[in-house]
Scaffold this active site. Structure first.
Site, PDB file in Angstrom:
ATOM      1  N   LYS A 114       0.847  -1.206   0.000  1.00  0.00           N
ATOM      2  CA  LYS A 114       0.000   0.000   0.000  1.00  0.00           C
ATOM      3  C   LYS A 114       0.879   1.252   0.000  1.00  0.00           C
ATOM      4  O   LYS A 114       0.620   2.202  -0.742  1.00  0.00           O
ATOM      5  CB  LYS A 114      -0.928  -0.011   1.226  1.00  0.00           C
ATOM      6  CG  LYS A 114      -2.058  -1.024   1.110  1.00  0.00           C
ATOM      7  CD  LYS A 114      -2.879  -1.161   2.399  1.00  0.00           C
ATOM      8  CE  LYS A 114      -3.961  -2.223   2.230  1.00  0.00           C
ATOM      9  NZ  LYS A 114      -4.780  -2.450   3.430  1.00  0.00           N
ATOM     10  N   GLN A 166      -4.503  -0.934   9.592  1.00  0.00           N
ATOM     11  CA  GLN A 166      -4.482  -2.275   9.013  1.00  0.00           C
ATOM     12  C   GLN A 166      -5.104  -3.276   9.995  1.00  0.00           C
ATOM     13  O   GLN A 166      -4.750  -3.312  11.171  1.00  0.00           O
ATOM     14  CB  GLN A 166      -3.031  -2.671   8.666  1.00  0.00           C
ATOM     15  CG  GLN A 166      -2.898  -3.988   7.924  1.00  0.00           C
ATOM     16  CD  GLN A 166      -3.564  -3.997   6.543  1.00  0.00           C
ATOM     17  OE1 GLN A 166      -3.637  -2.965   5.873  1.00  0.00           O
ATOM     18  NE2 GLN A 166      -4.057  -5.135   6.122  1.00  0.00           N
ATOM     19  N   ASP A 216     -10.595   3.552   4.347  1.00  0.00           N
ATOM     20  CA  ASP A 216     -11.115   2.204   4.077  1.00  0.00           C
ATOM     21  C   ASP A 216     -12.624   2.175   3.852  1.00  0.00           C
ATOM     22  O   ASP A 216     -13.158   1.150   3.438  1.00  0.00           O
ATOM     23  CB  ASP A 216     -10.806   1.284   5.273  1.00  0.00           C
ATOM     24  CG  ASP A 216      -9.504   0.529   5.086  1.00  0.00           C
ATOM     25  OD1 ASP A 216      -9.310  -0.047   3.999  1.00  0.00           O
ATOM     26  OD2 ASP A 216      -8.700   0.511   6.031  1.00  0.00           O
TER      27      ASP A 216
HETATM   28  N1  GUN Z   1      -7.214  -6.311   6.367  1.00  0.00           N
HETATM   29  C1  GUN Z   1      -7.659  -7.078   5.343  1.00  0.00           C
HETATM   30  N2  GUN Z   1      -8.233  -6.299   4.389  1.00  0.00           N
HETATM   31  C2  GUN Z   1      -8.148  -5.030   4.819  1.00  0.00           C
HETATM   32  C3  GUN Z   1      -8.555  -3.788   4.256  1.00  0.00           C
HETATM   33  O1  GUN Z   1      -9.146  -3.688   3.171  1.00  0.00           O
HETATM   34  N3  GUN Z   1      -8.272  -2.696   5.017  1.00  0.00           N
HETATM   35  C4  GUN Z   1      -7.644  -2.777   6.217  1.00  0.00           C
HETATM   36  N4  GUN Z   1      -7.418  -1.637   6.883  1.00  0.00           N
HETATM   37  N5  GUN Z   1      -7.260  -3.914   6.761  1.00  0.00           N
HETATM   38  C5  GUN Z   1      -7.505  -5.037   6.060  1.00  0.00           C
END
Ligand code: GUN
Length: 295
Positions: A53, A97, A120
């Protein structure tokens, strides 16, 4: 011939467009989007995602502010950090995350992110806006994985109206928002889960299957109608023996070798949904940045 949906390529196009847009926004506003990325602890998969990311965000011109906290950090400390970031002018998006350590209440943390900075799209305000179809998608912060799936479906240039879509999995991150997005496209949506009776039977009636259940190779070829579109959200690590050695292999929720023979279009794992999730995170961050000038 089955069309193998190239998530890598579609995501690359999205990122190219975002890079151009961010460059224009920089000229217009003298500023670029800022994304704060918070990782708590050292879960290996989370480290891989956070690294990808960060790299992708920087490549399109987003400024990334990384916060890597010890797994033992208190919930209070994390809430304090989020509060600080909520009030920082150079932070337009905040991403925590998941999963978080067990001593933290995930929803309390997600609720503490300002809805305007919710990279998100997990905050209840944004979840609510998504469920109210009257809102304009252009300004909405939409959960990244399901939005990435929708973009891939739209890229097929098919009419989604009236299609039978079966979503396998009811998570807040994928299943539920996926259903909302498909409803907005006028699909007839069935949400299924571990307690669903006759899942194979429901899948056999589906024009579109979104598998987001987290069980390796669960969706079999015989569950799939000839010509259906299959989007595989699963990323499962399984151990295999190769030349007498144990190796780990990434597989989806779909038995690809069987389903590929039935589907008209299918996403591979890896190279399908994964890159789209990241591209959509960059999209959300750019939207949050633009929205900050509309206030
Ligand atoms: N963990 C698994 N998928 C995601 C996501 O799309 N966003 C975040 N913040 N954590 C995750």
């Amino acid at each position: 011939m089955t069309h193998i949906i190239n998530g890598k390529e579609i995501a690359q196009n999205l990122r190219n467009n975002l890079k151009k847009e961010i460059s224009k926004l920089k000229n217009k506003f003298g500023d670029v989007p800022g994304l704060a990325v918070i990782q708590v602890g050292n879960i290996a998969a989370s480290s891989v995602y956070v690294k990808a990311k960060t790299k992708n965000a920087q490549e399109v011109g987003i400024e990334v502010i990384d916060h890597h906290l010890e797994g033992s950090v208190s919930e209070e400390e994390l809430l304090k950090l989020i509060n600080t970031l909520n009030n920082k002018n150079n932070v337009h998006g905040i991403l925590v995350q998941l999963p978080l350590p067990e001593h933290m209440h995930e929803q309390t943390i997600l609720d503490s992110i300002h809805p305007d900075k919710d990279a998100d799209g997990f905050h209840p305000v944004n979840v609510g806006k998504l469920s109210i179809a009257a809102h304009n998608d252009e300004n909405l912060l939409i959960p990244c994985t399901p939005y990435g799936c929708l973009i891939m479906l739209k890229d097929l240039n098919i009419d989604l109206v009236g299609k039978n879509a079966v979503v396998i999995g009811r998570s807040n991150i994928v299943g539920k928002p996926m259903a909302q997005l498909l409803i907005k496209e006028s699909c007839t949506v069935t949400i299924t889960h571990s307690k669903t009776k006759d899942l194979p039977g429901l899948c056999k009636n589906a024009d579109i299957i979104i598998a987001a259940v987290g069980r390796p190779r669960m969706v079999k070829g015989e569950w799939v109608k000839e010509g259906a579109i299959v989007i595989d959200v699963g990323i499962n690590r399984v151990e295999i023996l190769k030349d007498g050695e144990k190796k780990t292999l990434l597989v989806g929720d779909v038995e690809y070798s069987e389903v590929e023979k039935k589907a008209s279009a299918i996403t591979p794992v890896p190279g399908g949904v994964g890159p789209m999730t990241i591209a959509c995170l960059l999209r959300n961050t750019t939207i949050a940045f633009k929205n900050s000038f509309l206030k």
